[in-house]
Design an enzyme around this catalytic site. Sequence first.
Site, PDB file in Angstrom:
ATOM      1  N   PHE A   1      29.516  32.554 -15.147  1.00 38.05           N
ATOM      2  CA  PHE A   1      29.022  33.605 -15.700  1.00 38.05           C
ATOM      3  C   PHE A   1      30.112  33.853 -16.895  1.00 38.05           C
ATOM      4  CE2 PHE A   1      28.992  37.988 -16.823  1.00 38.05           C
ATOM      5  CZ  PHE A   1      27.603  38.207 -17.051  1.00 38.05           C
TER       6      PHE A   1
ATOM      7  N   ASP B   1      37.700  30.719 -19.275  1.00 38.74           N
ATOM      8  CA  ASP B   1      37.137  31.982 -19.248  1.00 38.74           C
ATOM      9  C   ASP B   1      37.974  32.572 -18.073  1.00 38.74           C
ATOM     10  OD1 ASP B   1      36.043  34.520 -18.726  1.00 38.74           O
ATOM     11  OD2 ASP B   1      33.896  33.554 -18.775  1.00 38.74           O
TER      12      ASP B   1
ATOM     13  N   LYS C   1      38.010  42.207 -18.926  1.00 39.59           N
ATOM     14  CA  LYS C   1      38.129  43.305 -18.098  1.00 39.59           C
ATOM     15  C   LYS C   1      39.289  44.091 -17.883  1.00 39.59           C
ATOM     16  CE  LYS C   1      33.878  41.778 -15.591  1.00 39.59           C
ATOM     17  NZ  LYS C   1      33.680  40.401 -15.751  1.00 39.59           N
TER      18      LYS C   1
HETATM   19  C1  LIG Z   1      32.524  39.751 -16.928  1.00 40.11           C
HETATM   20  C2  LIG Z   1      32.589  38.760 -17.274  1.00 40.11           C
HETATM   21  C3  LIG Z   1      32.225  38.357 -18.710  1.00 40.11           C
HETATM   22  C4  LIG Z   1      31.465  39.083 -19.401  1.00 40.11           C
HETATM   23  O1  LIG Z   1      32.338  40.327 -19.938  1.00 40.11           O
HETATM   24  P1  LIG Z   1      31.649  41.414 -20.839  1.00 40.11           P
HETATM   25  O2  LIG Z   1      32.977  42.143 -20.876  1.00 40.11           O
HETATM   26  O3  LIG Z   1      30.701  42.021 -19.617  1.00 40.11           O
HETATM   27  O4  LIG Z   1      31.109  40.875 -21.749  1.00 40.11           O
HETATM   28  C5  LIG Z   1      32.778  37.028 -18.930  1.00 40.11           C
HETATM   29  N1  LIG Z   1      33.022  36.096 -18.283  1.00 40.11           N
HETATM   30  C6  LIG Z   1      33.448  36.378 -16.792  1.00 40.11           C
HETATM   31  C7  LIG Z   1      34.375  35.358 -16.065  1.00 40.11           C
HETATM   32  C8  LIG Z   1      33.216  37.809 -16.315  1.00 40.11           C
HETATM   33  O5  LIG Z   1      33.614  37.849 -15.296  1.00 40.11           O
END
Ligand SMILES: *Cc1c(COP(=O)(O)O)cnc(C)c1O
Length: 412
Positions: free
Chosen positions: A155, A240, A269
């Site tokens: 994700f 990520d 986050k």
């Molecule tokens: C939540 C998340 C995203 C997306 O972040 P947004 O602030 O909603 O754009 C991308 N990568 C990971 C691993 C996430 O948990």
Amino acid sequence: MADAILYRIQRGHGPPYEGTAMNTNEIIEMFGRYVIANYGRLPRAIVKGEGNYLWDADGNKILDMFPGWAVSGIGHCHPKVVAAIQKQAAELLHIDNTFYIEQQGKLAKLLSDRAFGGKCFFCNSGAEANEAAMKLARRHTPKEKYKYITTEGSFHGRTFAAVTATAQPKYHEGFLPMLPGFDYIPFNDVDALRNAFTDETAAVMIEPIQGEGGINVATPEFMRAIRELCDENGAIMILDEVQTGIGRTGKWFGFLDYDVEPDIITLAKALGGGVAIGAMMAKPEVAASLVPGTHASTFGGNPLACAAGIAVIEAIEEEGLIDNAIEMGEYTRNKLEALKKKHPVIDHVRGKGLMIGVQLTTPGAEIVSRCLDNGLRINCTQENVLRFMPSMTVSKEEIDAAVEILDAAISD
Ligand SMILES: *Cc1c(COP(=O)(O)O)cnc(C)c1O
């Protein structure tokens, strides 16, 4: 104020929470009329957060083991973050990146000191941080390299490139065709990784622990193979760390648990303690490719968000929250393992630090909703993985209370 809250908790449901004019049902009705229904929402309106607790508009107190989808990584309204925001708000809320911004430089230094002496670009969300990383990888590598390798179950966000990178068909439905140039491989599959590389591969991007994908931890072999193959092929390794970053895994960043260094990490986050912020940090030689005119963000790196980020990092350091994350993570996993012996519906528990997944043999939505009815907020992902991601300030007492509520919810 505190007495008023306690009074309402004891009563359960009550009049609208002090300071709000509407109760939960009224707020839900307003959403029905005016807010696009693109989220499946729990039937509560939250009006206050403090530490590991939430209060809804009807005065119910909720123990939060999934604070803000990992955004409130040091708890709701951490006093040091609140104070930093209040102070900064009175000085300078926003100034554009036409100027130098002290707070932005300070936050970049704090991050750089904790990971490979990197250089930072600031934005406002995880998806934006990943967009920046993908663009930088293209800029930095030769023109013919335009492809990305990402993993099934990943994700990476909802903007077009980020959602294309997200190798889960359900997120692509209705938006086809996706962007060209993405190759998907199974997570932790070294052979598939090797086979996916071509002369056109610009970057590999993975999460050290897939969060939304169900708390899947990258193997050391997979991490090492990504590093080696990126080096052999002149490609960029992007991690990520939007969910794993800022201490949750028991290290400042998830990659620090491995013996490899990525070229780029992305953060968001928990970085702002509740304030919107995203960051991409790249090794200096890679970062050098992002010259003026190549990328930008109007709000990125503004003084308010950066002041919050600085306060988050200082609070984690001053309060020893990384050690607490390690200790409480172990404590939680042990408690959940014990629960597994009692409930065959729990298949196994996995994760690292305070990023914990409980694999169920049945769908978990009903358990989540029963927990909420009994004052506990957890999450369920991939239909049958319960996610426990409490804040790094969580205590044994709070974990005990959470597991007790979960135990009862499963028993029902
Ligand atoms: C939540 C998340 C995203 C997306 O972040 P947004 O602030 O909603 O754009 C991308 N990568 C990971 C691993 C996430 O948990």
